[in-house]
Write a protein that holds these residues in place. Structure first.
Motif, PDB file in Angstrom:
ATOM      1  N   UNK A 128      68.483  29.486  33.794  1.00 49.66           N
ATOM      2  CA  UNK A 128      67.924  28.188  34.185  1.00 49.66           C
ATOM      3  C   UNK A 128      66.522  28.421  34.729  1.00 49.66           C
ATOM      4  N   UNK A 129      65.794  27.331  34.979  1.00 52.89           N
ATOM      5  CA  UNK A 129      64.447  27.459  35.546  1.00 52.89           C
ATOM      6  C   UNK A 129      64.118  26.210  36.349  1.00 52.89           C
ATOM      7  N   UNK A 130      63.207  26.392  37.320  1.00 53.82           N
ATOM      8  CA  UNK A 130      62.733  25.285  38.140  1.00 53.82           C
ATOM      9  C   UNK A 130      61.383  25.664  38.732  1.00 53.82           C
ATOM     10  N   UNK A 131      60.344  24.935  38.397  1.00 56.23           N
ATOM     11  CA  UNK A 131      59.033  25.070  39.030  1.00 56.23           C
ATOM     12  C   UNK A 131      58.562  26.530  39.103  1.00 56.23           C
ATOM     13  N   UNK A 162      50.285  37.104  42.160  1.00 56.07           N
ATOM     14  CA  UNK A 162      49.723  35.763  42.220  1.00 56.07           C
ATOM     15  C   UNK A 162      50.658  34.739  42.813  1.00 56.07           C
ATOM     16  N   UNK A 163      51.923  35.121  43.056  1.00 58.80           N
ATOM     17  CA  UNK A 163      52.846  34.185  43.696  1.00 58.80           C
ATOM     18  C   UNK A 163      52.567  34.146  45.194  1.00 58.80           C
ATOM     19  N   UNK A 216      53.142  29.807  39.685  1.00 54.66           N
ATOM     20  CA  UNK A 216      53.224  28.348  39.654  1.00 54.66           C
ATOM     21  C   UNK A 216      54.059  27.758  40.770  1.00 54.66           C
ATOM     22  N   UNK A 217      54.824  28.603  41.460  1.00 52.49           N
ATOM     23  CA  UNK A 217      55.644  28.136  42.585  1.00 52.49           C
ATOM     24  C   UNK A 217      54.830  28.330  43.863  1.00 52.49           C
ATOM     25  N   UNK A 218      53.924  27.396  44.120  1.00 52.47           N
ATOM     26  CA  UNK A 218      52.980  27.556  45.225  1.00 52.47           C
ATOM     27  C   UNK A 218      53.382  26.783  46.477  1.00 52.47           C
ATOM     28  N   UNK A 224      62.545  25.071  49.646  1.00 49.64           N
ATOM     29  CA  UNK A 224      63.780  25.349  50.366  1.00 49.64           C
ATOM     30  C   UNK A 224      64.851  25.983  49.496  1.00 49.64           C
ATOM     31  N   UNK A 225      65.896  26.457  50.174  1.00 51.46           N
ATOM     32  CA  UNK A 225      66.946  27.191  49.466  1.00 51.46           C
ATOM     33  C   UNK A 225      67.814  26.293  48.596  1.00 51.46           C
ATOM     34  N   UNK A 226      67.719  24.970  48.784  1.00 48.20           N
ATOM     35  CA  UNK A 226      68.536  24.082  47.947  1.00 48.20           C
ATOM     36  C   UNK A 226      68.208  24.265  46.474  1.00 48.20           C
ATOM     37  N   UNK A 227      66.921  24.502  46.151  1.00 49.55           N
ATOM     38  CA  UNK A 227      66.576  24.641  44.738  1.00 49.55           C
ATOM     39  C   UNK A 227      67.138  25.938  44.165  1.00 49.55           C
ATOM     40  N   UNK A 228      67.269  26.968  44.998  1.00 53.51           N
ATOM     41  CA  UNK A 228      67.871  28.221  44.535  1.00 53.51           C
ATOM     42  C   UNK A 228      69.344  27.986  44.214  1.00 53.51           C
ATOM     43  N   UNK A 229      70.037  27.357  45.148  1.00 48.73           N
ATOM     44  CA  UNK A 229      71.464  27.079  44.968  1.00 48.73           C
ATOM     45  C   UNK A 229      71.715  26.214  43.734  1.00 48.73           C
ATOM     46  N   UNK A 230      70.929  25.135  43.606  1.00 48.49           N
ATOM     47  CA  UNK A 230      71.148  24.214  42.489  1.00 48.49           C
ATOM     48  C   UNK A 230      70.704  24.811  41.157  1.00 48.49           C
TER      49      UNK A 230
END
Length: 209
Positions: free
Chosen positions: A56-59, A83-84, A142-144, A148-154
């Motif tokens: 999966x991927x997000x931002x 660069x992150x 791109x993840x600048x 929060x950890x919710x995006x990791x969990x989801x």
């Protein structure tokens, strides 16, 4: 709700309750719920099917979850690319490992517990097997603005809801993984405890045959 109650010092033994930052409360809930799920997982038979690779991927966060035959063990890996937000011009790699007898990770990291919880949910409630798991989070420039950890969990939940690509051998899955990540996977794999233990298991099985 449990997170809010814990953060506001409304849970726990009387006289020992403390106000804590929300992020601490979130990690405490992830850890505690995960521990109960792990107890269930350890009562299940071992997974013996094909190797599964979920994604999966997000931002500009990309996730891979590799499910392998064997007893429960979980290795989580975070790779922060150059660069992150936290790395400057270097790649930073952070790992954590939990075996069958461990009660969580040796290094406390909220993001790692956010990865662990949905993996244990998947093993306990959907796969209904214990398995060896390698979970990788790759964070790009791109993840600048961390959310929060919710995006990791989801994101891990989303990966595990997706249809996995299946392989007959771990080598096939690792070759595919190497073609997708934006860092040199070889060094990471050479140090992977899950893969090292899997290889040791395979050699022992070969000797027994």
């Amino acid at each position: 709700h449990s997170t809010r109650l814990l953060s506001l010092a409304l849970l726990g033994a009387e006289g020992r309750r403390r106000l804590v930052p929300t992020r601490w409360a979130i990690t405490a809930v992830d850890s505690t719920v995960g521990l109960e799920l792990k107890r269930r997982v350890l009562r299940l038979p071992e997974y013996s099917g094909r190797v599964r690779l979920h994604r999966s991927s997000f931002s500009d966060n990309r996730y891979w979850v590799l499910i392998l035959p064997g007893p429960y063990r979980l290795e989580v890996v975070e790779v922060w690319l150059p660069g992150s937000i936290w790395t400057g011009d270097r790649t930073r790699v952070v790992t954590n490992y939990e075996g069958t007898l461990d009660r969580g990770f040796p290094v406390m990291d909220g993001g790692h517990y956010a990865m662990r919880l949905p993996i244990l949910e998947h093993l306990a409630l959907k796969l209904r097997r214990q398995a060896s798991v390698l979970a990788i989070r790759e964070i790009g420039p791109g993840y600048f603005a961390p959310v929060g950890s919710w995006q990791i969990r989801e994101s891990i939940r989303a990966a595990l809801r997706s249809r996995p690509e299946e392989f007959d051998e771990p080598e096939g899955a690792l070759s595919r993984l190497a073609s997708e990540v934006r860092f040199d996977l070889r060094g990471l794999l050479a140090k992977s405890r899950v893969l090292r233990e899997l290889r040791g298991q395979t050699r022992l099985t070969d000797l027994l045959e």
